[in-house]
Each structure stands twice: as structure tokens, then as C-alpha cells.
Scaffold this motif. Structure first.
Motif, PDB file in Angstrom:
ATOM      1  N   GLY A 180      84.946  11.933  41.522  1.00  0.00           N
ATOM      2  CA  GLY A 180      85.229  13.293  41.093  1.00  0.00           C
ATOM      3  C   GLY A 180      85.142  14.302  42.222  1.00  0.00           C
ATOM      4  O   GLY A 180      84.994  13.954  43.391  1.00  0.00           O
ATOM      5  N   ALA A 181      85.223  15.583  41.831  1.00  0.00           N
ATOM      6  CA  ALA A 181      85.404  16.673  42.791  1.00  0.00           C
ATOM      7  C   ALA A 181      84.233  16.827  43.760  1.00  0.00           C
ATOM      8  O   ALA A 181      84.408  17.350  44.861  1.00  0.00           O
ATOM      9  N   LEU A 182      83.057  16.412  43.370  1.00  0.00           N
ATOM     10  CA  LEU A 182      81.898  16.592  44.247  1.00  0.00           C
ATOM     11  C   LEU A 182      81.728  15.438  45.242  1.00  0.00           C
ATOM     12  O   LEU A 182      80.763  15.419  46.003  1.00  0.00           O
ATOM     13  N   THR A 183      82.650  14.492  45.235  1.00  0.00           N
ATOM     14  CA  THR A 183      82.573  13.396  46.208  1.00  0.00           C
ATOM     15  C   THR A 183      82.786  13.955  47.611  1.00  0.00           C
ATOM     16  O   THR A 183      83.802  14.580  47.903  1.00  0.00           O
ATOM     17  N   ALA A 184      81.803  13.745  48.473  1.00  0.00           N
ATOM     18  CA  ALA A 184      81.827  14.331  49.818  1.00  0.00           C
ATOM     19  C   ALA A 184      82.376  13.339  50.830  1.00  0.00           C
ATOM     20  O   ALA A 184      82.346  12.123  50.618  1.00  0.00           O
ATOM     21  N   ASP A 185      82.875  13.895  51.948  1.00  0.00           N
ATOM     22  CA  ASP A 185      83.241  13.033  53.072  1.00  0.00           C
ATOM     23  C   ASP A 185      82.000  12.264  53.523  1.00  0.00           C
ATOM     24  O   ASP A 185      80.884  12.777  53.459  1.00  0.00           O
ATOM     25  N   ASN A 186      82.225  11.085  53.989  1.00  0.00           N
ATOM     26  CA  ASN A 186      81.125  10.235  54.405  1.00  0.00           C
ATOM     27  C   ASN A 186      80.987  10.278  55.923  1.00  0.00           C
ATOM     28  O   ASN A 186      81.919  10.610  56.629  1.00  0.00           O
ATOM     29  N   ASP A 187      79.803   9.980  56.393  1.00  0.00           N
ATOM     30  CA  ASP A 187      79.586   9.758  57.816  1.00  0.00           C
ATOM     31  C   ASP A 187      79.900  11.004  58.659  1.00  0.00           C
ATOM     32  O   ASP A 187      80.418  10.885  59.775  1.00  0.00           O
ATOM     33  N   VAL A 188      79.563  12.172  58.126  1.00  0.00           N
ATOM     34  CA  VAL A 188      79.761  13.418  58.877  1.00  0.00           C
ATOM     35  C   VAL A 188      78.456  13.757  59.596  1.00  0.00           C
ATOM     36  O   VAL A 188      77.461  14.131  58.956  1.00  0.00           O
ATOM     37  N   TRP A 189      78.464  13.626  60.909  1.00  0.00           N
ATOM     38  CA  TRP A 189      77.246  13.843  61.701  1.00  0.00           C
ATOM     39  C   TRP A 189      77.134  15.294  62.161  1.00  0.00           C
ATOM     40  O   TRP A 189      78.116  15.941  62.428  1.00  0.00           O
ATOM     41  N   ILE A 190      75.926  15.764  62.247  1.00  0.00           N
ATOM     42  CA  ILE A 190      75.675  17.052  62.891  1.00  0.00           C
ATOM     43  C   ILE A 190      74.637  16.853  63.985  1.00  0.00           C
ATOM     44  O   ILE A 190      73.944  15.846  63.997  1.00  0.00           O
ATOM     45  N   GLN A 239      71.212   5.389  57.108  1.00  0.00           N
ATOM     46  CA  GLN A 239      71.374   6.727  57.666  1.00  0.00           C
ATOM     47  C   GLN A 239      70.408   7.705  57.005  1.00  0.00           C
ATOM     48  O   GLN A 239      70.150   7.627  55.803  1.00  0.00           O
ATOM     49  N   VAL A 240      69.910   8.621  57.827  1.00  0.00           N
ATOM     50  CA  VAL A 240      69.145   9.760  57.328  1.00  0.00           C
ATOM     51  C   VAL A 240      70.111  10.934  57.264  1.00  0.00           C
ATOM     52  O   VAL A 240      70.836  11.204  58.226  1.00  0.00           O
ATOM     53  N   LYS A 241      70.125  11.607  56.126  1.00  0.00           N
ATOM     54  CA  LYS A 241      71.058  12.724  55.925  1.00  0.00           C
ATOM     55  C   LYS A 241      70.284  13.949  55.456  1.00  0.00           C
ATOM     56  O   LYS A 241      69.187  13.835  54.894  1.00  0.00           O
ATOM     57  N   LEU A 242      70.867  15.112  55.694  1.00  0.00           N
ATOM     58  CA  LEU A 242      70.374  16.348  55.087  1.00  0.00           C
ATOM     59  C   LEU A 242      71.458  16.854  54.150  1.00  0.00           C
ATOM     60  O   LEU A 242      72.653  16.749  54.440  1.00  0.00           O
ATOM     61  N   VAL A 243      71.018  17.431  53.040  1.00  0.00           N
ATOM     62  CA  VAL A 243      71.986  18.008  52.107  1.00  0.00           C
ATOM     63  C   VAL A 243      71.373  19.260  51.483  1.00  0.00           C
ATOM     64  O   VAL A 243      70.163  19.314  51.239  1.00  0.00           O
ATOM     65  N   LYS A 244      72.225  20.266  51.288  1.00  0.00           N
ATOM     66  CA  LYS A 244      71.822  21.476  50.572  1.00  0.00           C
ATOM     67  C   LYS A 244      72.431  21.412  49.171  1.00  0.00           C
ATOM     68  O   LYS A 244      73.622  21.087  49.037  1.00  0.00           O
ATOM     69  N   VAL A 245      71.637  21.703  48.182  1.00  0.00           N
ATOM     70  CA  VAL A 245      72.134  21.602  46.814  1.00  0.00           C
ATOM     71  C   VAL A 245      71.736  22.833  46.017  1.00  0.00           C
ATOM     72  O   VAL A 245      70.744  23.492  46.315  1.00  0.00           O
ATOM     73  N   ARG A 281      75.068  15.677  55.474  1.00  0.00           N
ATOM     74  CA  ARG A 281      75.335  15.518  56.890  1.00  0.00           C
ATOM     75  C   ARG A 281      74.391  14.456  57.436  1.00  0.00           C
ATOM     76  O   ARG A 281      73.191  14.454  57.115  1.00  0.00           O
ATOM     77  N   VAL A 282      74.904  13.579  58.278  1.00  0.00           N
ATOM     78  CA  VAL A 282      74.086  12.519  58.874  1.00  0.00           C
ATOM     79  C   VAL A 282      73.368  13.083  60.099  1.00  0.00           C
ATOM     80  O   VAL A 282      73.992  13.720  60.953  1.00  0.00           O
ATOM     81  N   ILE A 283      72.065  12.840  60.187  1.00  0.00           N
ATOM     82  CA  ILE A 283      71.315  13.310  61.364  1.00  0.00           C
ATOM     83  C   ILE A 283      70.726  12.157  62.177  1.00  0.00           C
ATOM     84  O   ILE A 283      70.303  12.364  63.303  1.00  0.00           O
ATOM     85  N   ALA A 284      70.719  10.958  61.613  1.00  0.00           N
ATOM     86  CA  ALA A 284      70.170   9.821  62.367  1.00  0.00           C
ATOM     87  C   ALA A 284      70.603   8.525  61.721  1.00  0.00           C
ATOM     88  O   ALA A 284      70.817   8.447  60.505  1.00  0.00           O
ATOM     89  N   GLY A 285      70.733   7.509  62.560  1.00  0.00           N
ATOM     90  CA  GLY A 285      70.980   6.164  62.058  1.00  0.00           C
ATOM     91  C   GLY A 285      69.806   5.273  62.421  1.00  0.00           C
ATOM     92  O   GLY A 285      69.234   5.391  63.507  1.00  0.00           O
ATOM     93  N   ILE A 286      69.425   4.419  61.499  1.00  0.00           N
ATOM     94  CA  ILE A 286      68.377   3.429  61.779  1.00  0.00           C
ATOM     95  C   ILE A 286      68.886   2.099  61.249  1.00  0.00           C
ATOM     96  O   ILE A 286      69.045   1.940  60.030  1.00  0.00           O
ATOM     97  N   ASN A 287      69.232   1.214  62.171  1.00  0.00           N
ATOM     98  CA  ASN A 287      69.930  -0.024  61.816  1.00  0.00           C
ATOM     99  C   ASN A 287      71.174   0.353  60.999  1.00  0.00           C
ATOM    100  O   ASN A 287      71.938   1.205  61.445  1.00  0.00           O
ATOM    101  N   ASN A 288      71.371  -0.204  59.851  1.00  0.00           N
ATOM    102  CA  ASN A 288      72.555   0.153  59.060  1.00  0.00           C
ATOM    103  C   ASN A 288      72.230   1.159  57.943  1.00  0.00           C
ATOM    104  O   ASN A 288      72.926   1.220  56.920  1.00  0.00           O
TER     105      ASN A 288
END
Lengths: 120, 120
Positions: free
Chosen positions: B110-120, B30-36, B21-28
Motif C-alpha cells: 500500500g501507499a505507506l510502503t517506503a523505499d528500501n535501503d535508503v542510507w543517510i 540494518q539499523v534504521k531510524l524512522v519518524k512516525v 533511513r538506514v544508518i548502519a549495517g551489521i552483517n546482513n
């Protein structure tokens, strides 16, 4: 081959304030750590956004007409061209993300301008 | 005007694994969080470095001939073109920094490819 970078360990390697140290490069960006206390200078960066993530302590950032307070685990992106002044009542440790070559005092310059590209 | 982003708060907003999930943009960038948890796919990003900072738990990253282990407060930059496989024995929370548009599975798809640019 790939270095593990421990933030707490890196923070033991310097004590001077307002003097960012580079801990990692990602493409043409750098991750830096900086220790701050007291007031920085009002300044802005016209060509880039700048990310602050508080690692320890509490950081205030003054904007024209607003002040925000960031605690450990909180971050903010200051947009390009936005005038701001970081300050902290007690020593605070911050992770910064910004393009290579960014001058910490932006357009303001002055005595708090730190050497650039100092790695630890 | 400038949003304070609290990492712990953002982490309450989603539960699915390997789905940044994207939580911030800095120029071009992105900072994301992910649970794995469990094993991701072996993959590489030919055009960019990628930063992993562990917020909670323990992350292993396999490289060809080496495995590293990152605990909370530790980070690594995986250089472009370096084949790697993240995995975690128990759920682990990670902050990522990477250019906008990066596909999480890189060249592998493959199957683990996630949607991109999903902001929270």
C-alpha cells in the motif's frame, strides 16, 4: 504477550563490569547491555560485525592506529576481523547487538571472558 | 576507518514520516531510524522478528487484543508472524533493527510502503 523492555530498568539489575546481559532476542541475534570501566582486552571477532551503542557515559575504542570516542546516543559497528580494545575512564553503559553465542573476548579469551546467554 | 554514528545528528537529516533511513549495517542486518506520527497500516512480517527502540516521544503498537506503549529508552521485539500496527499521537522517533531488504509494510503493502535501503 509482547514485553516492553526498559533499558534503565534493566540496567538496575546488575552491577558487574564487562559481563553482558541479554535483554532481547531478534531471530538469531541478541541485544545485550553491559557496564564497563577501565580497559578490556585487545581482541577481534573473525566471523561477525558487532554493534556498540552508548547508553550512558563515554566509551573509547582503540583500533590499530586510531581511537574513537563514543558518547551517549552514539554508536559504531566494528567490522568482523578488526582488532579492537574497548575502554572507559569512568563507568559506561553500552547496548550491544551481536549474533547469539558471541564470546565477548573474541579470539583473545582470558579472565574477562564472560558467561554467555545470561538473560535479565 | 570506523564511523561514529550520532543518532541525534542523523535525525536532523530527514523529516518525512514512515520512511526508514538506514544508518548502519551489521552483517546482513540494518539499523534504521524512522519518524512516525499517526497510524501505520496493520501488517506482519512472516519471516523475521523486528526490533523497535524509541529514541524520542511515545509509540503505541496495537496487536490483536492488546496495545503497548513505548516511551524513549524502551524497546520491543515484535515476533515474526505477529500482526501489528504502530501509531503515535505526536511525532515519535524510532530506531529499528531488522534484516536487510525488509519491506516496512510487510504483507500489507500500500501507499505507506517506503523505499528500501535508503542510507543517510
Amino acid at each position: 504477550m509482547v514485553d516492553v523492555i526498559n533499558l534503565a530498568d534493566k540496567l538496575t539489575k546488575f552491577d558487574d563490569l564487562w559481563s553482558p546481559r541479554v535483554i532481547a532476542g531478534i531471530n538469531n541475534y541478541q541485544v545485550k547491555l553491559v557496564k564497563v570501566a577501565g580497559e578490556f582486552v585487545w581482541h577481534q571477532h573473525d566471523d561477525t560485525d558487532e554493534l556498540f551503542l552508548v547508553v550512558k557515559g563515554e566509551l573509547m575504542i582503540d583500533f590499530e592506529g586510531e581511537t574513537i570516542c563514543l558518547k551517549a546516543g552514539e554508536m559504531v559497528v566494528v567490522p568482523r576481523g578488526v582488532r579492537h580494545r574497548p575502554r572507559a575512564e569512568e563507568e559506561c553503559h553500552i547496548l550491544l547487538l551481536e549474533p547469539e553465542g558471541l564470546v565477548n573476548t573474541g579470539d583473545a579469551g582470558g579472565a574477562l571472558t564472560a558467561d554467555n546467554d545470561v538473560w535479565i
